[in-house]
Design an enzyme around this catalytic site. Structure first.
Site, PDB file in Angstrom:
ATOM      1  N   ASP A 369       0.824  -1.216   0.000  1.00 42.28           N
ATOM      2  CA  ASP A 369       0.000   0.000   0.000  1.00 42.28           C
ATOM      3  C   ASP A 369       0.863   1.273   0.000  1.00 42.28           C
ATOM      4  O   ASP A 369       1.968   1.279   0.549  1.00 42.28           O
ATOM      5  CB  ASP A 369      -0.845  -0.045   1.286  1.00 42.28           C
ATOM      6  CG  ASP A 369      -2.043   0.869   1.234  1.00 42.28           C
ATOM      7  OD1 ASP A 369      -2.157   1.652   0.288  1.00 42.28           O
ATOM      8  OD2 ASP A 369      -2.857   0.781   2.171  1.00 42.28           O
ATOM      9  N   LYS A 482      -1.195  -8.096  -5.321  1.00 40.80           N
ATOM     10  CA  LYS A 482      -1.842  -8.411  -4.042  1.00 40.80           C
ATOM     11  C   LYS A 482      -3.162  -7.651  -4.024  1.00 40.80           C
ATOM     12  O   LYS A 482      -3.175  -6.423  -4.009  1.00 40.80           O
ATOM     13  CB  LYS A 482      -0.936  -7.966  -2.889  1.00 40.80           C
ATOM     14  CG  LYS A 482      -1.557  -8.128  -1.504  1.00 40.80           C
ATOM     15  CD  LYS A 482      -0.549  -7.750  -0.422  1.00 40.80           C
ATOM     16  CE  LYS A 482      -1.156  -7.770   0.966  1.00 40.80           C
ATOM     17  NZ  LYS A 482      -0.181  -7.460   2.021  1.00 40.80           N
ATOM     18  N   TRP A 483      -4.285  -8.379  -4.066  1.00 40.32           N
ATOM     19  CA  TRP A 483      -5.633  -7.778  -4.139  1.00 40.32           C
ATOM     20  C   TRP A 483      -6.203  -7.775  -2.728  1.00 40.32           C
ATOM     21  O   TRP A 483      -6.533  -8.818  -2.184  1.00 40.32           O
ATOM     22  CB  TRP A 483      -6.489  -8.603  -5.092  1.00 40.32           C
ATOM     23  CG  TRP A 483      -7.910  -8.171  -5.259  1.00 40.32           C
ATOM     24  CD1 TRP A 483      -8.801  -7.848  -4.272  1.00 40.32           C
ATOM     25  CD2 TRP A 483      -8.629  -8.039  -6.487  1.00 40.32           C
ATOM     26  NE1 TRP A 483     -10.018  -7.518  -4.798  1.00 40.32           N
ATOM     27  CE2 TRP A 483      -9.950  -7.630  -6.169  1.00 40.32           C
ATOM     28  CE3 TRP A 483      -8.299  -8.242  -7.828  1.00 40.32           C
ATOM     29  CZ2 TRP A 483     -10.929  -7.428  -7.127  1.00 40.32           C
ATOM     30  CZ3 TRP A 483      -9.281  -8.034  -8.783  1.00 40.32           C
ATOM     31  CH2 TRP A 483     -10.577  -7.630  -8.444  1.00 40.32           C
ATOM     32  N   ASN A 486     -10.393  -4.377   2.622  1.00 43.80           N
ATOM     33  CA  ASN A 486     -10.199  -4.128   4.050  1.00 43.80           C
ATOM     34  C   ASN A 486     -11.433  -3.742   4.848  1.00 43.80           C
ATOM     35  O   ASN A 486     -11.299  -3.185   5.933  1.00 43.80           O
ATOM     36  CB  ASN A 486      -9.139  -3.035   4.227  1.00 43.80           C
ATOM     37  CG  ASN A 486      -7.747  -3.631   4.092  1.00 43.80           C
ATOM     38  OD1 ASN A 486      -7.385  -4.524   4.840  1.00 43.80           O
ATOM     39  ND2 ASN A 486      -6.990  -3.183   3.110  1.00 43.80           N
ATOM     40  N   CYS A 531      -6.134 -11.093  -0.511  1.00 46.46           N
ATOM     41  CA  CYS A 531      -5.903 -10.598   0.851  1.00 46.46           C
ATOM     42  C   CYS A 531      -7.164  -9.860   1.267  1.00 46.46           C
ATOM     43  O   CYS A 531      -7.806  -9.197   0.460  1.00 46.46           O
ATOM     44  CB  CYS A 531      -4.703  -9.655   0.830  1.00 46.46           C
ATOM     45  SG  CYS A 531      -4.465  -8.763   2.370  1.00 46.46           S
ATOM     46  N   SER A 532      -7.527  -9.962   2.525  1.00 42.91           N
ATOM     47  CA  SER A 532      -8.647  -9.167   3.012  1.00 42.91           C
ATOM     48  C   SER A 532      -8.348  -8.860   4.468  1.00 42.91           C
ATOM     49  O   SER A 532      -8.739  -9.610   5.369  1.00 42.91           O
ATOM     50  CB  SER A 532      -9.945  -9.955   2.854  1.00 42.91           C
ATOM     51  OG  SER A 532     -11.020  -9.191   3.343  1.00 42.91           O
ATOM     52  N   GLY A 534      -5.724  -9.416   5.893  1.00 41.74           N
ATOM     53  CA  GLY A 534      -5.262 -10.746   6.288  1.00 41.74           C
ATOM     54  C   GLY A 534      -6.199 -11.762   5.676  1.00 41.74           C
ATOM     55  O   GLY A 534      -6.546 -11.684   4.495  1.00 41.74           O
ATOM     56  N   ASP A 539     -11.612 -18.675   1.152  1.00 36.46           N
ATOM     57  CA  ASP A 539     -12.677 -19.632   0.831  1.00 36.46           C
ATOM     58  C   ASP A 539     -12.409 -20.188  -0.567  1.00 36.46           C
ATOM     59  O   ASP A 539     -11.674 -19.599  -1.357  1.00 36.46           O
ATOM     60  CB  ASP A 539     -14.051 -18.956   0.900  1.00 36.46           C
ATOM     61  CG  ASP A 539     -14.173 -17.825  -0.106  1.00 36.46           C
ATOM     62  OD1 ASP A 539     -14.262 -18.124  -1.311  1.00 36.46           O
ATOM     63  OD2 ASP A 539     -14.163 -16.642   0.293  1.00 36.46           O
ATOM     64  N   GLU A 619      22.032 -12.403  11.697  1.00 38.06           N
ATOM     65  CA  GLU A 619      20.644 -12.709  11.344  1.00 38.06           C
ATOM     66  C   GLU A 619      20.490 -12.838   9.825  1.00 38.06           C
ATOM     67  O   GLU A 619      19.781 -13.711   9.330  1.00 38.06           O
ATOM     68  CB  GLU A 619      19.705 -11.614  11.869  1.00 38.06           C
ATOM     69  CG  GLU A 619      19.513 -11.674  13.383  1.00 38.06           C
ATOM     70  CD  GLU A 619      18.686 -10.510  13.917  1.00 38.06           C
ATOM     71  OE1 GLU A 619      17.944 -10.718  14.880  1.00 38.06           O
ATOM     72  OE2 GLU A 619      18.808  -9.377  13.384  1.00 38.06           O
TER      73      GLU A 619
END
Ligand code: DGJ
Length: 743
Positions: A369, A482-483, A486, A531-532, A534, A539, A619
């Site tokens: 975003d 990435k769709w 929100n 994505c919604s 998260g 479904d 790391e």
């Protein structure tokens, strides 16, 4: 006598006669004849399951068996279930007003106000389609001319049966569908333990168990868009025993629909369970014009003799082959910009993240975003949604510049959109107020400072498709989108549907699917993540168009063990995006070792979501090792058979493994989540799915400091399954990953 006088005389006599005498004329009720049919049993079969539908001579169709194969279906010709038929036994697709008073699958209101439907068998046919055997049972109401097809698609090798209905108005006037379920399934067992998946933002797919008692348990969503935020439209049902990974008859089910749903479990007075599943009828009395039909979404079922583990593997195999867009392919590892940069970035920030992603061996960079909105810049979630032009103040060199830079470093490039939504603070909201979901005269409630575009409107569908199309056109180097979505629907209503508001919830999702269909017709090869906020749209309806899902905004490895365990019951690991993020975790504040975070994320589609510059040299070296080893075994995660060895809900340890179909390779993940008894210094995991006779060489992965004396040795499958696998982890938030390979 004149005619007028006669009429008057009759009227006077009628007025003085008692009411009884007036009714003397016998009320005759003309019934429509239902043709008798030949009794039969229709079998829908997979390799290891059988669903049987019995047709009696009146033409009533009932489900008489779903479970293990029982031999010749004709044995069920005169079978009577445990129902007390005086109370009514449900049809295979019970209709309101018919022979059954329980939860109906179909409820139709006819133009004369009548609401009774009785469905009778008129025929059935069997065909082969896309490798599935498709059985269609034709039913008819002889009074109203309503017709219903029950469609059963059997996926033989996966032991999955898909069910849906097609409802056709054969009458001359419009009717109203007040309930129009996909399927109804009757089961008979001594007890029914339901596992279902409750959720909230950053807390998705939390498994909850309940022993079903008499009356009705409902799983439902009325959220419109974020359909899986409260409940997922899926479940596992243990028949006659408590939940078990390995033992006992178990059914798993999932509805392939991304909107409002309702799954009801009605345990009736005959101790039989009826599961009715489909689109929720909430605010959706759907009008069906004469001659038109309505096709319901698929309800996906599998049955296993050996517990939830086998049921999940059946669903996963089916999903990879039939249900997920390119479900058989491996999706790239990636660095996503969200938790590392949020809205604060410029070209330089992105190029340096790309450098770091490439240096750590990742395969893609995803710009999340914040890249768009010029007059209403998207520098926070308060503005810009809807205005999908590049923010040239932030990224003056353009998207193509960044995407091409990623490609020059050997990385793919991905970009974020949220095309269904609009901020009030945007040009779009001002230009098209009639495109916004709303209820006339009322405030349009905001959530995350945004409104929803009305996808039941074809003009909005064109716009949403255009957002995808134009975004992808920003660079020929865009490989991934990435769709996001929100918020849920509030103050529901569509300005374009006028008085037909009952269509809104259904047609929003049909509109979404039609955009997705256009997207896939034009862009079959772009990887698209669903994505919604998260995992609020996880479904099997949406997965037809998407390669993967953003499992949860909660990137804390501790929380992820439960979220991913729940998700894995129904959905395959190939769709499960899992990212390593910074500590303290931004959602929970928990601090876990980097290795633990990698080991949890590596059991799904591995990614990172942090600012790599903040990692120490040590790391980064560990990250490099983990990513490299993941690439060596991820084919098992994406395509292997999943065995859950220990549940994060039950004790201190969590463990799962994936085994290749030929059983020659496996990867095992072991986690110690808590330590409550330090004197129990080890835990043995009994591996599953291996060939007992084969010898497997054990190689530890993601090593910071090797934990097991057995690393590098070879053991038989029998030894590893019989209690010998004890990786020696015994401190909270420690973990180990092993690859097993036959010699
Ligand atoms: C919600 C998503 O789940 C996050 O990953 C991120 O993309 C934000 N939206 C961006 O607004």
């Amino acid at each position: 006598m004149k005619l007028k006088t006669i009429v008057l005389a009759i009227a006077m006599i009628a007025a003085v006669l008692p009411a009884q005498a007036r009714k003397a004329k016998k009320f005759t009720h003309e019934t429509v004849a239902i043709p008798e049919v030949e009794r039969k049993v229709i079998a829908v079969e997979t390799a290891r399951t059988q669903l049987l539908l019995q047709v009696d001579k009146k033409g009533v169709v009932r489900t008489v068996h779903y479970g293990a194969p029982t031999g010749d279906p004709a044995q069920f010709l005169s079978y009577r279930s445990g129902y007390n038929h005086n109370f009514g036994a449900p049809d295979a697709y019970p209709a309101a007003g018919g022979r059954f008073n329980g939860q109906e699958a179909l409820h139709v209101a006819y133009p004369d106000g009548n609401q009774n439907t009785e469905l009778y068998y008129t025929g059935h046919d069997v065909a082969s389609r896309d490798g599935k055997q498709v059985t269609t049972v034709h039913l008819k109401d002889y009074v109203t001319a309503l017709e219903v097809d029950l469609v059963y698609e059997a996926c033989r090798d996966e032991d999955v049966i898909l069910m849906h209905s097609v409802i056709r108005n054969g009458g001359k006037k419009p009717v109203q569908l007040r309930n129009f379920a996909s399927a109804s399934l009757r089961l008979e067992a001594d007890s029914y333990e339901l596992t279902h998946f409750h959720g909230g933002w950053a807390d998705e797919m939390q498994a909850e168990r309940t022993l079903l008692t008499h009356d009705t348990k409902l799983l439902e969503s009325r959220r419109g868009t974020q359909n899986t935020q409260g409940n997922n439209p899926s479940f596992v049902l243990s028949l006659g025993h408590p939940f078990s990974e390995t033992d006992g008859p178990t059914i798993a089910g999932a509805l392939a629909w991304s909107g409002n749903f309702r799954i009801s479990f009605e345990l009736d007075q005959s101790n039989q369970l009826n599961i009715v599943s489909g689109i929720s009828p909430f605010a959706s009395a759907y009008p069906l014009a004469a001659g038109k039909s309505f096709t319901t979404p698929e309800m996906v079922y599998t049955w296993s003799a050996d517990g939830a583990g086998e049921a999940s593997r059946n669903l996963h195999r089916w999903a990879r082959k039939y249900a997920v867009w390119k479900g058989g392919e491996v999706n790239p590892t990636l660095l996503n910009s969200w938790e590392g940069a949020y809205f604060s970035f410029n070209t330089e920030t992105l190029l340096r993240m790309i450098d770091d992603a490439a240096a750590m061996g990742l395969e893609m960079f995803v710009l999340d975003d914040g890249w768009f909105g010029l007059e209403h810049p998207r520098n926070s979630d308060k503005a810009g949604l809807g205005d999908w032009e590049l923010n040239t103040n932030k990224l003056p060199e353009g998207i193509d510049y960044v995407a091409s830079y990623a490609h020059s470093k050997g990385l793919k490039f991905g970009i974020w959109i949220e095309p269904e939504m609009v901020n009030p603070d945007s040009n779009l909201a001002q230009a098209h107020p009639d495109w916004i979901v709303q209820s006339p005269g009322r405030e349009i409630h905001q959530s995350r400072n945004q409104w929803i575009l009305d996808l039941s409107n074809p003009a909005v569908q064109d716009f949403v498709f255009g957002v995808f199309d134009r975004t992808v056109a920003l660079s020929k180097n865009i490989d991934y989108v990435k769709w996001d979505c929100n918020r849920r629907v509030m103050s529901f209503g569509s300005p374009c549907l006028g008085e037909q508001q009952d269509r809104f919830f259904v047609e929003y999702i049909q509109g979404l699917y039609s955009v997705c269909e256009r997207m896939r017709a034009k862009y079959p090869d772009i990887i698209v993540q669903c994505c919604s906020a998260g995992g609020s749209r996880v479904d099997y309806g949406s997965m037809r168009w998407f390669n993967e899902v953003w499992t949860s905004d909660n990137t804390d490895a501790i929380s992820r063990t439960r979220i991913q365990w729940g998700t894995s019951l129904v959905y395959p690991a190939c769709v499960m995006a899992a990212h390593v993020s910074a500590v303290p975790n931004h959602q929970t504040g928990n601090v876990t070792p980097l290795k633990f975070r990698f080991d949890v994320a590596s059991s799904g589609r591995l990614g990172m979501e942090l600012q790599p510059r903040n990692l120490t040299e040590e790391e980064r070296a560990l990250a490099d090792r983990c990513i490299r080893s993941y690439k060596g075994y991820r084919d098992l995660v994406f395509g292997g058979d999943l065995y859950r060895l220990a549940s994060p809900y039950d004790g201190d340890y969590y463990s799962l493994m994936y085994v290749s179909p030929d059983k020659r390779r496996a990867v095992v993940f072991c986690y110690c989540l808590r330590m409550q008894n330090p004197s129990a210094r080890s835990h043995a995991f009994r591996l599953q799915g291996l060939d007992p006779a084969l010898k497997y060489r054990v190689a530890e992965q993601n090593v910071d400091k090797s934990c097991w004396w057995g690393n590098g040795n070879s053991y038989t499958g029998a030894f590893l399954s019989g209690g010998g696998f004890n990786p020696g982890i015994y401190k909270a938030n420690t973990s180990a990953v092993f690859v097993l390979e036959t010699e």
